[in-house]
Design a protein around this motif. Structure first.
Motif: not given
Lengths: 167, 167, 167, 167, 167, 167
Positions: F122-145
């Motif tokens: 889901a995060a990668l898909t958001l990055y795919d749509m947002v990357k033309a606007v913000d290629p420096a986007l970061q995904i972090s804090d991926v963890q089990l709750l």
């Protein structure tokens, strides 16, 4: 009228929780109609005489697609199908092929989508083989014929209910 | 009448050799019709008002399926699709949804099967979401509308040819 | 003796860079031998008489698997196959089926793995259908017969080189 | 001699109904032999010294392929595998690698095809890495070694039955 | 600020048309950081001493996932990747693993998503193997490091631009 | 400290045997944080006003990826997921999206990897749509709750345990 089961109160899609539904043997049959020309049906029947692979190819494509349903239909549950069958009935006069796909599973949700997917991909595969000869081929009348098992029990398509009532 | 291109002289299926065909930009558009009830269309339109995911879900399923065509249809060539679009048109009076899928590629074979697969899986996904409300839903009128590119150039479905001729 | 092309100097696997290799039409043919019993071959031939799907099923499984090679073999490049063919030759006396798979592509790397995968999955599919009758069936002699195209040009399996030299 | 279980009376392929078969823990082990040269085995062993990925790559490919069996073999049932193991035994003198794959499931049908598929794809992956050094490599002796569970209970390959009888 | 390229004027998702973009060699590198404990890093390093498969498993999972990107990310184009590499750097003091994935293609669109997907799935695979020992492991700092090729040419992540400017 | 469960005593990877573990209903929730800019969040919110597909696309990609986990993560068991949900929480001030994925199954092993995979894709898909606007986007804090079910029962991420203890 009831709301969509695959959307929450905000309209957001999700895969519904089936963990509380009872496990039972469930079955579904779907159908589709391929409208092409008498010549195409004749060609297919000639192929069958020389053991040509036309129907075998479509049959296997339908069976394999039924097994991939949960990867094609976003909100479908993965199911351990226990049986898949695909049948064809050719009518040369009308230039038609009637396709039928029947799926079975022992699980907590039904196999309607598997039967519908199987019948569609079998039809698409026939179209792929026939399109050089008849690009105007149409697929129509894709619908569920019946389903059994689960809480709702037997369901028949409206035109079959009438037949049953008339009988 | 010409024989099937996907069968050799013994009637055995094979993936035809396209290596000698010219690479060109090719495009194809397919359509399908979902026949349900006015109430279902109303429900979908109410979902759209609250930004519900009904059509978005079917649209994405269609796009993703178009990309998987060569894994579903046994004799299809793998193609590096350059564009896929899926559109819906709702008609509440008739209780219908008209689906259209358009694919594009620069390759040595066409994208008819990708457009046909996209439109079918979008229709199946709508059926999956609607089936609890209207299990008798029918998918019909699945056909190619037009294709462009390659040696054969522009092809239009028969009913569109007439329109063009009449105009 | 040269080192493994798929491992770097630390022995770590990677998908090698083929971007500098020339695009050309490449072809490869692989083979496999199924050792079963005369009775099984007889059964298959009886099926063929009634147009049974035994060989058609294995043929399609081989073709579809060839298209999935890059998803099965970790370091294989995805390739837009332009042709796949699978053939069978039955020998009732020896209780054998000889399988052959030929693949073609216009790309910057070869299709040996696609031909080898196609022939293996066709053989596995035959085993699946035959195993209730002959669970001791063996698949052997899986090897590349020849490949063409690319920098290295024509390559023939050792036993074919001898034949050529003898001729 | 019994007929093919995957074909109906008309010779048409279908996925057999396993819903009435008992659920039990089932297990199967398959094997394959890779015939290459002493030098290749030496190269692989040198890689192992520097912790190279040769065998790890083939092992994972085999494990992942076993999980995809029902998508590769048209008439196989999807199964929730509970265990997959792939082992290699190198013989430098003979220039051979013996591969073994063992699968386990709790289900109403067996895992022979999963073990056979795992062993084949592990062998193909080794071939992919070795082919630049030894393109004439052969895969042979692919067969089921044993299976347990289900109505038929323990089954051993003929050469293992003899060993057991001799012991 | 520019709008989303993957949505049309009505906000509907589609796979954008890349057929008019120039084909060139494109490359992208992404990174991710795995935050675990010193003990876990020590365990992994001990495994490496006995040639354990920990990093090899994650490396292959990353490579194979990069090849499946267009089937995971709905609006991504299928691309014939010409190279994929995944590297790891262990820091026992900090209890960290730095992952890097580099992809290359000759095509009319870039491989950022392939590199990002490769790095994420490599990280997830490490998590799968480590979670019994450290279920609280975190993946962070997933981002694109650089991309080359295409109309926009070289792009560097902000923190690398500073380094370059400072140098 | 305990050793890795997915490696045998020689350090070789395998899919662990879960056939002896009890079948129970199991659940897991994972999270990820997308760090982008306030402008991007504003753009997404504007899209939502016109019913744009941004979040719907990422949600479906996450759900579909969760179902493919055992094909992406080499040593994961195939599981018949009974529920998948993906949720987003936007924070325009911080330029952040918090993603959460919750999976459920009735099986003999847990669904942590499915939840983690769903949230990553889901995060990668958001990055795919947002990357033309913000290629420096970061995904972090991926963890089990958290996870529930099975022998180990309820597990909470460390920062949630503190909150619980504080309450």
């Amino acid at each position: 009228m009831q709301a969509f089961t695959h959307l929450d109160s905000k309209g957001q899609a999700f895969m519904v929780d089936v963990s509380q539904k009872a496990v039972s043997t469930r079955q579904a049959t779907a159908t589709a109609l391929l409208q092409t020309t008498s010549q195409v049906i004749q060609l297919i029947e000639q192929q069958l005489v020389i053991k040509g692979d036309v129907l075998a190819t479509a049959r296997l494509a339908g069976i394999m697609a039924a097994k991939q349903t949960s990867q094609l239909i976003p909100l479908c549950h993965p199911l351990p199908l226990s049986q898949v069958q695909v049948h064809f009935q050719l009518d040369q006069n009308k230039g038609q092929i009637r396709i039928q796909c029947c799926c079975k599973v022992t699980a907590n949700t039904g196999v309607e989508m598997e039967a519908m997917t199987g019948v569609c991909v079998a039809a698409l595969t026939l179209y792929d083989m026939v399109k050089a000869v008849d690009p105007a081929l149409q697929i129509s009348d894709v619908q569920l014929l019946e389903k059994q098992g689960g809480k709702s029990g037997l369901w028949l398509a409206p035109h079959l209910q009438k037949e049953t009532a008339d009988a």
